[in-house]
Design a protein around this motif. Structure first.
Motif, PDB file in Angstrom:
ATOM      1  N   ASN A 115       0.833  -1.205   0.000  1.00 42.74           N
ATOM      2  CA  ASN A 115       0.000   0.000   0.000  1.00 42.74           C
ATOM      3  C   ASN A 115       0.867   1.255   0.000  1.00 42.74           C
ATOM      4  O   ASN A 115       0.549   2.241  -0.669  1.00 42.74           O
ATOM      5  CB  ASN A 115      -0.927   0.011   1.222  1.00 42.74           C
ATOM      6  CG  ASN A 115      -2.031  -1.024   1.124  1.00 42.74           C
ATOM      7  OD1 ASN A 115      -2.401  -1.445   0.034  1.00 42.74           O
ATOM      8  ND2 ASN A 115      -2.566  -1.440   2.261  1.00 42.74           N
ATOM      9  N   LEU A 119       0.955   4.183  -2.801  1.00 46.95           N
ATOM     10  CA  LEU A 119       0.796   5.586  -2.401  1.00 46.95           C
ATOM     11  C   LEU A 119       1.988   6.421  -2.851  1.00 46.95           C
ATOM     12  O   LEU A 119       1.825   7.536  -3.373  1.00 46.95           O
ATOM     13  CB  LEU A 119       0.636   5.672  -0.880  1.00 46.95           C
ATOM     14  CG  LEU A 119       0.507   7.075  -0.278  1.00 46.95           C
ATOM     15  CD1 LEU A 119      -0.753   7.764  -0.797  1.00 46.95           C
ATOM     16  CD2 LEU A 119       0.474   6.992   1.250  1.00 46.95           C
ATOM     17  N   LYS A 158      -5.403   4.196  -7.108  1.00 49.55           N
ATOM     18  CA  LYS A 158      -5.661   3.586  -5.801  1.00 49.55           C
ATOM     19  C   LYS A 158      -6.658   2.445  -5.965  1.00 49.55           C
ATOM     20  O   LYS A 158      -7.683   2.593  -6.631  1.00 49.55           O
ATOM     21  CB  LYS A 158      -6.229   4.644  -4.853  1.00 49.55           C
ATOM     22  CG  LYS A 158      -6.466   4.153  -3.440  1.00 49.55           C
ATOM     23  CD  LYS A 158      -7.002   5.287  -2.583  1.00 49.55           C
ATOM     24  CE  LYS A 158      -7.242   4.814  -1.153  1.00 49.55           C
ATOM     25  NZ  LYS A 158      -7.783   5.917  -0.314  1.00 49.55           N
TER      26      LYS A 158
END
Length: 420
Positions: A115, A119, A158
């Motif tokens: 993640n 990001l 995302k």
């Protein structure tokens, strides 16, 4: 005698040479030691103690592991098993590399790290840092291989948490109940394709669940020879997916799918796991197989000239060749153009194109010579590594304004009127 190498399997090779035209490294390098039968002979000699593992390293490490030789072989040589045995012995003798310890043992199975990577890449692209690096030529400090890949990083999105929460129910009658495998790198670089895959399955009549506790498939670790980590990841996935009944476990990643369908072979020496692994492997399917089976309905024309670059592991390991083509044929308005030598590897092969950049580019240039013959508007792929590699090929040939590279899921979603 080295009993850890797949010695007995080497005797299935009768040195006939049918594998030679199918082997990308033999095609580009032209040397017997870079052919499947040459490598098999080297492993046999190493097994007998005539040469060391280090003496065959230059040949074995330049193998893509595409396993096209298995498809071409008339005597059913288990080349994948022979190659894996070399990788395992090499790791045992030399130890785990730094990248394996940092990335493959820990990073790929760590959702927080994945993640964070997603990001960070989104911040890099959206904050202006990417543009600044190119304007100031700061990107030139990177090695050539990393500069090349930085130039073709896709637009990072995302992952849609709503699609990954609970179970999606189709608007029409439920035809199948499926669990979706997201992969690790796939959800970092190509979350959009995973999102569209889930929507396509729902559109086709599937109940779709994204299993919360799933982890990395283990393919890259397996390619490194780290059988311990690979087996642990396989067991974690089996446990996660067997908690509920699903008709199929579906993925849209040719390389991951090839690992998933061989979990039973991976765990064959562990009696308490082999049947569970077999059940998992039998249910694991590429999304193209499921969508073709369900006769998905297309609602929009896609008036483009399309060619298809198959994933080696989808074709050679999963034995899925017809389903993607059947779906492409059925898209309204498309003109399908067969790619000459389509079954030849593009040179991606997991991390091969990073660590063996020049050899990979030679194979890619060979592939692109056939693409230029077809002059397509769209190259359809079925694996994230192939996708990036073909983007690289298009850029190297200066065709960015003329040729688009898409995953098969993207063009199917377009034909179904689905948006990300």
């Amino acid at each position: 005698m080295n009993n850890q190498l797949a010695y007995e399997e080497t005797f299935d090779c009768v040195q006939c040479g049918y594998c030679l035209p199918a082997c990308p490294t033999y095609t580009t390098m032209g040397k017997e030691r870079h052919s499947p039968r040459g490598r098999i002979n080297l492993v046999q000699m190493a097994s007998e103690g005539k040469i060391s593992i280090q003496e065959i390293e230059d040949s074995m490490e330049l193998c893509l592991g595409c396993r096209a030789c298995e498809t071409a072989c008339p005597t059913n040589v288990q080349y994948g098993k022979i190659l894996s045995s070399y990788k395992e012995v090499k790791m045992e003798q030399e130890g785990s590399s730094l990248i394996n310890r940092l990335a493959m043992k820990k990073g790929l199975a760590n959702k927080s790290m994945l993640n964070t990577m997603n990001l960070s890449l989104r911040f890099y692209q959206q904050s202006g840092i990417e543009k600044l690096g190119k304007v100031t030529k700061g990107i030139q400090v990177l090695p050539e291989n990393l500069r090349a890949f930085e130039a073709i990083i896709p637009n990072i999105t995302k992952p849609d948490k709503e699609l990954r929460k609970g179970t999606l129910i189709p608007d029409t009658e439920t035809k199948l109940k499926v669990a979706f495998f997201t992969g690790c790198i796939m959800d970092v670089f190509f979350a959009k394709i995973n999102d569209l895959s889930i929507k396509l399955l729902q559109h086709a009549g599937c109940e779709v669940t994204v299993i919360k506790n799933q982890t990395c498939c283990g393919a890259l670790q397996h390619h490194e020879g780290d059988s311990e980590t690979t087996k642990q990841l396989a067991k974690e996935n089996i446990v996660a997916f067997e908690k509920e009944h699903y008709d199929y476990i579906v993925n849209s990643i040719g390389g991951c799918g090839a690992m998933l369908v061989e979990y039973d072979q991976l765990l064959q020496s562990e009696p308490e796991w082999v049947e569970r692994a077999k059940g998992f492997a039998e249910k694991s399917k590429d999304i193209s197989v499921i969508l073709a089976e369900l006769d998905i309905e297309f609602t929009k024309k896609v008036e483009k000239r399309i060619t298809y670059q198959p994933s080696c592991h989808l074709s050679n390991v999963q034995k899925v060749k017809k389903s993607p083509l059947e779906l492409i044929y059925r898209i309204p308005g498309t003109t399908y153009i067969p790619l000459p030598e389509m079954d030849m590897c593009c040179g991606s092969a997991g991390t091969y194109n990073v660590f063996h950049y020049q050899e990979s580019m030679e194979i890619l240039d060979e592939k692109m010579s056939y693409v230029k013959e077809t002059i397509p508007e769209v190259i359809v792929t079925s694996n994230p590594g192939c996708h990036l590699q073909m983007c690289m090929g298009v850029k190297r040939e200066g065709l960015e304004s003329k040729v688009e590279v898409v995953h098969i899921v993207e063009i199917l979603a377009e034909a179904c009127g689905l948006k990300n």
